[in-house]
Design a protein around this motif. Structure first.
Motif, PDB file in Angstrom:
ATOM      1  N   GLU A   1      24.893  -7.413  -4.550  1.00 16.16           N
ATOM      2  CA  GLU A   1      24.193  -7.137  -3.167  1.00 16.16           C
ATOM      3  C   GLU A   1      23.096  -8.043  -2.876  1.00 16.16           C
ATOM      4  O   GLU A   1      22.595  -8.523  -3.464  1.00 16.16           O
ATOM      5  CB  GLU A   1      23.827  -5.724  -3.044  1.00 16.16           C
ATOM      6  N   LYS A   2      23.246  -8.450  -1.365  1.00 14.69           N
ATOM      7  CA  LYS A   2      22.364  -9.561  -1.157  1.00 14.69           C
ATOM      8  C   LYS A   2      20.817  -9.358  -1.494  1.00 14.69           C
ATOM      9  O   LYS A   2      20.333  -8.196  -1.199  1.00 14.69           O
ATOM     10  CB  LYS A   2      22.502  -9.938   0.282  1.00 14.69           C
ATOM     11  N   PHE A   3      20.269 -10.127  -2.226  1.00  9.34           N
ATOM     12  CA  PHE A   3      19.014 -10.139  -2.654  1.00  9.34           C
ATOM     13  C   PHE A   3      18.537 -11.536  -3.028  1.00  9.34           C
ATOM     14  O   PHE A   3      18.803 -12.178  -4.047  1.00  9.34           O
ATOM     15  CB  PHE A   3      18.610  -9.280  -3.754  1.00  9.34           C
ATOM     16  N   SER A   4      17.899 -12.116  -2.074  1.00 10.47           N
ATOM     17  CA  SER A   4      17.887 -13.815  -2.163  1.00 10.47           C
ATOM     18  C   SER A   4      16.603 -13.943  -3.110  1.00 10.47           C
ATOM     19  O   SER A   4      15.777 -13.220  -3.727  1.00 10.47           O
ATOM     20  CB  SER A   4      17.402 -14.171  -0.784  1.00 10.47           C
ATOM     21  N   ILE A   5      16.542 -15.221  -3.657  1.00 12.39           N
ATOM     22  CA  ILE A   5      15.507 -15.832  -4.606  1.00 12.39           C
ATOM     23  C   ILE A   5      14.197 -15.449  -3.899  1.00 12.39           C
ATOM     24  O   ILE A   5      13.167 -15.354  -4.573  1.00 12.39           O
ATOM     25  CB  ILE A   5      15.908 -17.322  -4.872  1.00 12.39           C
ATOM     26  N   VAL A   6      13.970 -15.777  -2.798  1.00 11.33           N
ATOM     27  CA  VAL A   6      12.722 -15.576  -2.090  1.00 11.33           C
ATOM     28  C   VAL A   6      12.084 -14.101  -2.155  1.00 11.33           C
ATOM     29  O   VAL A   6      11.178 -14.033  -2.453  1.00 11.33           O
ATOM     30  CB  VAL A   6      12.714 -16.025  -0.446  1.00 11.33           C
ATOM     31  N   GLU A   7      13.231 -13.205  -1.691  1.00 11.53           N
ATOM     32  CA  GLU A   7      12.808 -11.852  -1.995  1.00 11.53           C
ATOM     33  C   GLU A   7      12.728 -11.204  -3.475  1.00 11.53           C
ATOM     34  O   GLU A   7      11.553 -10.555  -3.662  1.00 11.53           O
ATOM     35  CB  GLU A   7      13.945 -10.878  -1.711  1.00 11.53           C
ATOM     36  N   GLY A   8      13.260 -12.069  -4.355  1.00 12.78           N
ATOM     37  CA  GLY A   8      13.074 -11.684  -5.948  1.00 12.78           C
ATOM     38  C   GLY A   8      11.757 -12.270  -6.237  1.00 12.78           C
ATOM     39  O   GLY A   8      11.113 -11.354  -7.038  1.00 12.78           O
ATOM     40  N   ILE A   9      11.698 -13.437  -5.959  1.00  8.02           N
ATOM     41  CA  ILE A   9      10.074 -14.091  -6.349  1.00  8.02           C
ATOM     42  C   ILE A   9       9.142 -13.180  -5.767  1.00  8.02           C
ATOM     43  O   ILE A   9       8.089 -12.915  -6.344  1.00  8.02           O
ATOM     44  CB  ILE A   9      10.333 -15.494  -5.977  1.00  8.02           C
ATOM     45  N   ASP A  10       9.136 -13.005  -4.341  1.00  9.13           N
ATOM     46  CA  ASP A  10       8.126 -12.192  -3.753  1.00  9.13           C
ATOM     47  C   ASP A  10       8.131 -10.848  -4.268  1.00  9.13           C
ATOM     48  O   ASP A  10       6.761 -10.402  -4.351  1.00  9.13           O
ATOM     49  CB  ASP A  10       8.506 -11.922  -2.241  1.00  9.13           C
ATOM     50  N   LEU A  11       9.002 -10.010  -4.682  1.00 10.97           N
ATOM     51  CA  LEU A  11       8.717  -8.802  -5.337  1.00 10.97           C
ATOM     52  C   LEU A  11       8.009  -9.042  -6.801  1.00 10.97           C
ATOM     53  O   LEU A  11       7.157  -8.258  -6.975  1.00 10.97           O
ATOM     54  CB  LEU A  11      10.283  -8.351  -5.608  1.00 10.97           C
ATOM     55  N   LEU A  12       8.660  -9.915  -7.415  1.00 11.99           N
ATOM     56  CA  LEU A  12       7.962 -10.170  -8.794  1.00 11.99           C
ATOM     57  C   LEU A  12       6.420 -10.524  -8.854  1.00 11.99           C
ATOM     58  O   LEU A  12       5.469  -9.963  -9.334  1.00 11.99           O
ATOM     59  CB  LEU A  12       8.439 -11.186  -9.546  1.00 11.99           C
ATOM     60  N   ARG A  13       6.064 -11.432  -7.632  1.00 16.93           N
ATOM     61  CA  ARG A  13       4.745 -11.549  -7.701  1.00 16.93           C
ATOM     62  C   ARG A  13       3.833 -10.508  -7.066  1.00 16.93           C
ATOM     63  O   ARG A  13       2.714 -10.567  -7.440  1.00 16.93           O
ATOM     64  CB  ARG A  13       4.704 -13.097  -6.663  1.00 16.93           C
ATOM     65  N   SER A  14       4.316  -9.922  -6.276  1.00 17.81           N
ATOM     66  CA  SER A  14       3.682  -8.628  -5.490  1.00 17.81           C
ATOM     67  C   SER A  14       3.446  -7.570  -6.710  1.00 17.81           C
ATOM     68  O   SER A  14       2.462  -6.754  -6.281  1.00 17.81           O
ATOM     69  CB  SER A  14       4.376  -8.093  -4.436  1.00 17.81           C
ATOM     70  N   CYS A  15       4.186  -7.658  -7.533  1.00 19.40           N
ATOM     71  CA  CYS A  15       3.784  -6.644  -9.027  1.00 19.40           C
ATOM     72  C   CYS A  15       3.147  -7.114  -9.879  1.00 19.40           C
ATOM     73  O   CYS A  15       3.031  -6.681 -10.985  1.00 19.40           O
ATOM     74  CB  CYS A  15       5.151  -6.191  -9.416  1.00 19.40           C
ATOM     75  N   GLY A  16       2.568  -8.411  -9.854  1.00 18.76           N
ATOM     76  CA  GLY A  16       1.608  -9.014 -10.575  1.00 18.76           C
ATOM     77  C   GLY A  16       2.466  -9.772 -11.656  1.00 18.76           C
ATOM     78  O   GLY A  16       1.947  -9.916 -12.807  1.00 18.76           O
ATOM     79  N   ALA A  17       3.776 -10.023 -11.691  1.00 20.75           N
ATOM     80  CA  ALA A  17       4.431 -10.520 -12.632  1.00 20.75           C
ATOM     81  C   ALA A  17       4.401 -12.109 -12.556  1.00 20.75           C
ATOM     82  O   ALA A  17       4.640 -12.535 -11.237  1.00 20.75           O
ATOM     83  CB  ALA A  17       6.049 -10.066 -12.630  1.00 20.75           C
ATOM     84  N   VAL A  18       4.855 -12.923 -13.584  1.00 23.15           N
ATOM     85  CA  VAL A  18       4.903 -14.365 -13.440  1.00 23.15           C
ATOM     86  C   VAL A  18       6.530 -14.548 -13.391  1.00 23.15           C
ATOM     87  O   VAL A  18       7.274 -14.353 -14.251  1.00 23.15           O
ATOM     88  CB  VAL A  18       4.313 -15.032 -14.939  1.00 23.15           C
ATOM     89  N   PRO A  19       6.913 -15.311 -12.318  1.00 26.00           N
ATOM     90  CA  PRO A  19       8.411 -15.332 -12.278  1.00 26.00           C
ATOM     91  C   PRO A  19       8.960 -16.770 -12.622  1.00 26.00           C
ATOM     92  O   PRO A  19       8.363 -17.763 -12.490  1.00 26.00           O
ATOM     93  CB  PRO A  19       8.331 -15.411 -10.623  1.00 26.00           C
ATOM     94  N   VAL A  20       9.903 -16.506 -13.482  1.00 27.41           N
ATOM     95  CA  VAL A  20      10.611 -17.528 -14.338  1.00 27.41           C
ATOM     96  C   VAL A  20      12.062 -17.845 -14.139  1.00 27.41           C
ATOM     97  O   VAL A  20      12.543 -16.632 -14.225  1.00 27.41           O
ATOM     98  CB  VAL A  20      10.070 -17.561 -15.787  1.00 27.41           C
ATOM     99  N   TRP A  21      12.463 -18.929 -13.640  1.00 30.62           N
ATOM    100  CA  TRP A  21      14.129 -19.119 -13.426  1.00 30.62           C
ATOM    101  C   TRP A  21      14.520 -18.960 -14.803  1.00 30.62           C
ATOM    102  O   TRP A  21      14.481 -19.814 -15.705  1.00 30.62           O
ATOM    103  CB  TRP A  21      14.182 -20.482 -12.797  1.00 30.62           C
TER     104      TRP A  21
END
Length: 272
Positions: free
Chosen positions: A161-181
């Motif tokens: 289901e559509k969930f963009s890289i922008v949405e994914g990175i935003d979600l992780l950063r908003s939860c205090g996570a360090v996002p890594v490709w």
């Protein structure tokens, strides 16, 4: 001594968190990340299992996003679980919808199977369906199931289901996570250099440079790009455990990564 990409039975791994920890201890791993697909449900069991041993559990996740109509995975390290709870419930529900659609496609093709019963917090994926096909006697291996029906662009494949890289990175950063490709050279939807620029603009903070599928030239290019953009470098075996037949592909600690790679991630996570 460092493993920053591993899966358990809470997603598409074949070992429980306790079994994974035991295997990591046996292989001399000192820090082990639990990075199941779209779920963090295996953390607590892994942390409890690790307490008697000199092994650190790194809380993580591998988030499924879609970019250029292709699956792209983003690892997140040290997220706040309370902030992730509701969004991940939505992601897991989406995984169930996708799995049911693939099962329906298989039935229409003449290969009916049942989606395995999964416990609370477990995220279904194609490997679960592949194992169901093996158990039903339609194929001899999960690899054959992917080659015939479940692989990208195969007859029973269904997009995430559509969930963009922008949405994914935003979600992780908003939860205090360090996002890594995760494993950039496995992505089939664009040139690594171009996609990385888009992800950096969206707030990406690191790249999984060291992965079993990356060649020496891949690693050298990713190291150069990380230096250019000021990104963290991580790595891991992407370990899923032995296959149901007992055959083991990647192995824990196969990359012999230095524990020193973990400290910059911890420091950045504290600032989030």
């Amino acid at each position: 001594m460092l493993e920053l990409h591993c899966h358990t039975t809470y997603s598409d791994g074949t070992l429980t968190p306790q079994q994974l920890v035991a295997a990591a201890v046996d292989k001399g791993v000192r820090a082990l990340a639990i990075t199941d697909h779209d779920t963090i449900s295996g953390w607590d069991e892994a942390i409890s299992a690790a307490q008697p041993h000199n092994i650190e559990i790194v809380p993580g996740i591998e988030l499924s996003t879609v970019h250029n109509d292709r699956s792209l995975h983003i690892l997140g390290f040290y997220p706040n679980p309370e902030l992730l709870d509701t969004p991940l419930r939505e992601r897991i529900e989406g995984r169930f919808r996708r799995a049911r659609m693939m099962v329906e496609k298989l039935a229409a093709l003449g290969y009916p199977v049942e989606l395995p019963t999964l416990g609370e917090g477990m995220a279904p994926g194609r490997p679960h369906i592949a194992r169901a096909l093996v158990n039903a006697g339609y194929v001899k291996s999960s690899q054959e199931a992917f080659e015939r029906w479940l692989g990208d662009d195969r007859p029973a494949y269904v997009d995430y289901e559509k969930f963009s890289i922008v949405e994914g990175i935003d979600l992780l950063r908003s939860c205090g996570a360090v996002p890594v490709w995760a494993h950039p050279y496995l992505f089939k939807g664009g040139k690594v250099e171009d996609v990385l620029k888009e992800m950096v603009d969206a707030g990406l903070m690191g790249v999984e440079v060291y992965h079993p599928t990356h060649t020496r030239s891949h690693i050298e290019n990713l190291e150069r790009l990380c230096a250019e953009y000021g990104l963290l470098m991580t790595g891991g075996s992407d370990y899923h455990g032995p296959s149901p037949s007992g055959v083991e592909g990647t192995t824990l600690n196969m990359l012999h990564l230095s524990i020193d790679l973990l400290q910059p991630i911890k420091q950045l996570a504290k600032k989030m």
